[in-house]
Design a protein around this motif. Structure first.
Motif, PDB file in Angstrom:
ATOM      1  N   MET A 177       0.822  -1.204   0.000  1.00 13.90           N
ATOM      2  CA  MET A 177       0.000   0.000   0.000  1.00 13.90           C
ATOM      3  C   MET A 177       0.858   1.256   0.000  1.00 13.90           C
ATOM      4  N   ALA A 178       1.969   1.223   0.730  1.00 10.71           N
ATOM      5  CA  ALA A 178       2.861   2.384   0.766  1.00 10.71           C
ATOM      6  C   ALA A 178       3.471   2.652  -0.606  1.00 10.71           C
ATOM      7  N   ARG A 179       3.840   1.593  -1.290  1.00 12.33           N
ATOM      8  CA  ARG A 179       4.379   1.771  -2.647  1.00 12.33           C
ATOM      9  C   ARG A 179       3.303   2.308  -3.575  1.00 12.33           C
ATOM     10  N   HIS A 180       2.080   1.811  -3.431  1.00  9.46           N
ATOM     11  CA  HIS A 180       0.971   2.289  -4.253  1.00  9.46           C
ATOM     12  C   HIS A 180       0.710   3.768  -4.017  1.00  9.46           C
ATOM     13  N   GLU A 181       0.899   4.228  -2.765  1.00 10.57           N
ATOM     14  CA  GLU A 181       0.702   5.640  -2.433  1.00 10.57           C
ATOM     15  C   GLU A 181       1.867   6.514  -2.872  1.00 10.57           C
ATOM     16  N   GLY A 182       2.924   5.898  -3.389  1.00 16.05           N
ATOM     17  CA  GLY A 182       4.056   6.662  -3.888  1.00 16.05           C
ATOM     18  C   GLY A 182       5.093   7.024  -2.849  1.00 16.05           C
ATOM     19  N   LEU A 183       5.070   6.388  -1.677  1.00 16.86           N
ATOM     20  CA  LEU A 183       6.084   6.675  -0.664  1.00 16.86           C
ATOM     21  C   LEU A 183       7.433   6.131  -1.131  1.00 16.86           C
ATOM     22  N   PRO A 184       8.479   6.932  -1.031  1.00 17.17           N
ATOM     23  CA  PRO A 184       9.809   6.424  -1.369  1.00 17.17           C
ATOM     24  C   PRO A 184      10.227   5.329  -0.395  1.00 17.17           C
ATOM     25  N   LEU A 185      11.227   4.551  -0.781  1.00 14.86           N
ATOM     26  CA  LEU A 185      11.650   3.418   0.031  1.00 14.86           C
ATOM     27  C   LEU A 185      12.034   3.845   1.444  1.00 14.86           C
ATOM     28  N   SER A 186      12.700   4.988   1.577  1.00 10.66           N
ATOM     29  CA  SER A 186      13.122   5.445   2.913  1.00 10.66           C
ATOM     30  C   SER A 186      11.909   5.675   3.814  1.00 10.66           C
ATOM     31  N   ASP A 187      10.832   6.240   3.258  1.00 13.57           N
ATOM     32  CA  ASP A 187       9.619   6.464   4.053  1.00 13.57           C
ATOM     33  C   ASP A 187       8.901   5.157   4.365  1.00 13.57           C
ATOM     34  N   ARG A 188       8.952   4.216   3.421  1.00 16.95           N
ATOM     35  CA  ARG A 188       8.337   2.913   3.689  1.00 16.95           C
ATOM     36  C   ARG A 188       9.047   2.220   4.857  1.00 16.95           C
TER      37      ARG A 188
END
Length: 320
Positions: free
Chosen positions: A28-39
């Motif tokens: 879901m975080a990737r789908h929302e466009g969060l960069p890897l560091s934020d994930r």
């Protein structure tokens, strides 16, 4: 050999020791466009919440030294203290402040109750007049009836915490499922009726309901915390100048003719916003967050909440 179907490919890609809730959060975080560091930040925040949030407590002060590199990294990414070039809520800021990425909105008991009792999916972004921050302003509840009761990380980090400890309410997935799976000994699923009873009991103790938002929690609302000034990390940060909490959009007012001067409202107020003059209570407007705890505590009904445009707009659940 037949080519792998998409379902088989997904099964092959799954790593056995990674929990389903972790996979779901990262998806879901990737789908929302969060960069890897934020994930990764979001995962660490949830997985190690009692260390991350518990840093503000006094139970294990040595954690502050162990996590000092993380704190320094957070400060570089999103400064704790506002500066001329990075002011909280300023669209032209050079960097978002820590408060922009992680903040709470004070909510009177009636509105917090409505948020708990939502029985339909919600997908909306509230305005900067409601949440005066540059990030984390979404309310996305595809499964609003899923509520999890969580041991408060702030109180858990204190040697002599306020009680009870199990007072934090998580609302909706993926956060509910994530915390249930990652912290089974500190969480349990509850229904809306029990959640409302907890809100009312905490309000009667003088504790403030805050709706919390965080950027790495998919930029959205995810919890209602019942905060007390002695334990709450966000309240401590607020007193230190980190503007993590915003007003409900209301301001308390005292009817001097009805006030008996008993002092109950001042004892209950977590923000030290109630003073006394001539034996009658008055409200220090700059300190008041419009939480309504004093209104509920007043046996004479001498205190009411009024809309305060200068404090921002309320989070009106009926309008979601």
């Amino acid at each position: 050999m037949d080519p792998l179907t998409p379902k088989t490919q997904l099964a092959v890609m799954r790593i056995p020791f990674i929990k389903p809730s972790t996979r779901n959060y990262f998806r879901m975080a990737r789908h929302e466009g969060l960069p890897l560091s934020d994930r990764l930040h979001g995962y660490l925040y949830g997985r190690f919440a009692y260390h991350y949030i518990g840093m503000a407590g006094d139970k294990k002060p040595w954690w502050r030294y162990l996590l000092a590199p993380l704190v320094m990294l957070l400060d570089r990414h999103s400064p704790f203290m506002p500066t001329e070039r990075s002011r909280t809520g300023d669209p032209a800021q050079e960097k978002p402040t820590f408060a922009d990425t992680y903040h709470g909105k004070a909510m009177p008991l009636a509105e917090a109750t409505k948020l708990i009792r939502l029985d339909r999916p919600v997908n909306t972004s509230v305005s900067e007049q409601v949440l005066p921050y540059t990030r984390a302003r979404d309310i996305v509840l595809n499964n609003p009836e899923k509520i999890v009761l969580l041991d408060c990380p702030c109180r858990s980090g204190m040697k002599n915490p306020c009680t009870p400890i199990d007072v934090c309410l998580l609302v909706g997935d993926p956060f509910c499922s994530f915390m249930l799976e990652q912290h089974p000994d500190r969480t349990r699923e509850i229904d809306a009726d029990e959640a409302v009873r907890i809100l009312k009991a905490e309000n009667a103790r003088g504790h403030v309901a805050h709706a919390f938002f965080k950027d790495v929690m998919l930029g959205r609302f995810y919890a209602i915390c019942n905060c007390c000034a002695c334990c709450c990390g966000a309240m401590k940060a607020q007193r230190a100048g980190v503007q993590m909490l915003c007003s409900s959009g209301y301001l308390a007012e005292v009817d001097a003719d009805l006030c008996s001067g008993c002092g109950t409202c001042a004892k209950q107020c977590q923000f030290k916003a109630v003073g006394f003059r001539g034996g009658k209570a008055f409200i220090r407007a700059k300190r008041c967050m419009g939480c309504g705890v004093c209104e509920q505590a007043c046996a004479k009904s001498a205190i009411t909440l009024r809309l305060a445009p200068e404090k921002g707009e309320p989070l009106r659940v009926d309008a979601l």
